[in-house]
Write a protein that holds these residues in place. Sequence first.
Motif, PDB file in Angstrom:
ATOM      1  N   GLN A 312       0.829  -1.209   0.000  1.00 27.97           N
ATOM      2  CA  GLN A 312       0.000   0.000   0.000  1.00 27.97           C
ATOM      3  C   GLN A 312       0.863   1.257   0.000  1.00 27.97           C
ATOM      4  O   GLN A 312       0.331   2.377   0.019  1.00 27.97           O
ATOM      5  CB  GLN A 312      -0.920   0.001   1.235  1.00 27.97           C
ATOM      6  CG  GLN A 312      -1.938  -1.123   1.253  1.00 27.97           C
ATOM      7  CD  GLN A 312      -2.943  -1.010   0.126  1.00 27.97           C
ATOM      8  OE1 GLN A 312      -3.440   0.079  -0.191  1.00 27.97           O
ATOM      9  NE2 GLN A 312      -3.252  -2.139  -0.510  1.00 27.97           N
ATOM     10  N   LYS A 319      -2.119   6.604  -6.657  1.00 30.37           N
ATOM     11  CA  LYS A 319      -3.344   5.816  -6.457  1.00 30.37           C
ATOM     12  C   LYS A 319      -4.514   6.442  -7.218  1.00 30.37           C
ATOM     13  O   LYS A 319      -5.321   5.731  -7.828  1.00 30.37           O
ATOM     14  CB  LYS A 319      -3.669   5.719  -4.968  1.00 30.37           C
ATOM     15  CG  LYS A 319      -2.685   4.863  -4.177  1.00 30.37           C
ATOM     16  CD  LYS A 319      -3.090   4.781  -2.702  1.00 30.37           C
ATOM     17  CE  LYS A 319      -2.140   3.887  -1.930  1.00 30.37           C
ATOM     18  NZ  LYS A 319      -2.501   3.777  -0.492  1.00 30.37           N
ATOM     19  N   SER A 341      -3.812  -4.163  -3.975  1.00 26.13           N
ATOM     20  CA  SER A 341      -2.410  -3.829  -3.765  1.00 26.13           C
ATOM     21  C   SER A 341      -1.901  -2.966  -4.912  1.00 26.13           C
ATOM     22  O   SER A 341      -2.446  -2.995  -6.025  1.00 26.13           O
ATOM     23  CB  SER A 341      -1.564  -5.110  -3.663  1.00 26.13           C
ATOM     24  OG  SER A 341      -0.284  -4.828  -3.151  1.00 26.13           O
TER      25      SER A 341
END
Length: 431
Positions: A312, A319, A341
Amino acid sequence: MSSPPKSTLIVGSGIFGTSTALHLLNADPSATVTLVDRTPFPCPYAASHDVNKIVRADYGDIFYVALALEAQDSWRQNPLYKPYYHETGMMVIDKVGLGPKIIQNYKDLGVDFAAEMVSPEEARSRFNGMYQDADWTDVKEVFWNPRSGWAEATTALGKTIEAIVERGVTYVEATVSNLLFNENGDCLGVNTEDGKRIEADQVILCTGAQTAKLLADSAPHRKEIQIDGRMVAAGVVEAFVRLSPEQKKRFDSVPVFVHEMGNVLGETMPPTPDNLLKFCRDFSFTHKTHHAASGQTISVPPLSPSQSTWSQDVPQGLKDEIREVMTRMYGREVEGFKFESYRMCWDAVTSDQNWLISAHPHSRNLYIATAGSFHGWKFLPIIGGYIVKMLRGELSEEQRRRWGWDNRNDGGGAHERLLPKRDLHDIKGYE
């Protein structure tokens, strides 16, 4: 032809290193080959350690079309690789008209091919309607090649290393701290962080994104030894969703999909046998740092292992970008999907995305074979054969020109969309 040296030390067990060891054994089954890397194989920090990778011959550069066709033959026929190759086809939408150029390359090579350009409407009607809600703004035509596909990356690499170890390659789990040189500057081997000294008649660095740092650590005051801009460590963000069995059945109908329109710049592949649906954002970045001993600014992967492996530990900005890739590719099909992940995948990239496969001109017995430039993985079955040719002085003139130490063609090339244009320090959420 010169006789082969008695022993070979290969640093790095990714695609370049593993394939080199394999082809050294193919050329001489009695060869003494040592392969060293930081972890048990396959090393999870390497660019080659991945959920899956695209296998295609669809290049704008005809030189790599020919090489990739050779590699694809091995993926289809060689029992070592065939179980891990999936020929699902590949679809590409882009804004630079690459598709017609790829098709022309196939024609110019005189090979049989099945690639074609189709209308957006035709493409949307295929694949169980999975792209009906995708964002295809300004798409005029779609490239489709049913003879491209993908491979199970980590599994294929691991099985290849198993095969060469069974044939006599010595695998050493150790982190190389520096190269060993004699008083003339010739390379003798390496030192490792746990105190090992490993010597060999020839040393081949297949060290990818770590190459510039390794050379700087080894000979900080020898400017001629340094990479000096010949390649740069760059990263891209990847992420995967774990599908339910029902979701996997639906996504099993999709091909490899490369989306290069607008701000999406990404790719995805069909789900893996263990239900992972991976996405990649094709917008790379460096990680520049000051190397005090040599006085250089170089790009190297971050020190934290979690910033090179599945975790993470990825900045929020990345992201957000990879989620946009997924959403723009599949629209409502991925509503509610959550990434299990993330990973920053680090590779060495040259300015024209040609690899670096060369003797080091300033250190006898030292060779460099690296810089996959985010398109090297598919060549696992064959690239080592060309590295062995380099060792024996048997590369063609064009291969020497493209892969030589002093190839400094700036910009463009085989995979130019992955040239880094930003730095990790400038991405939201990176500390």
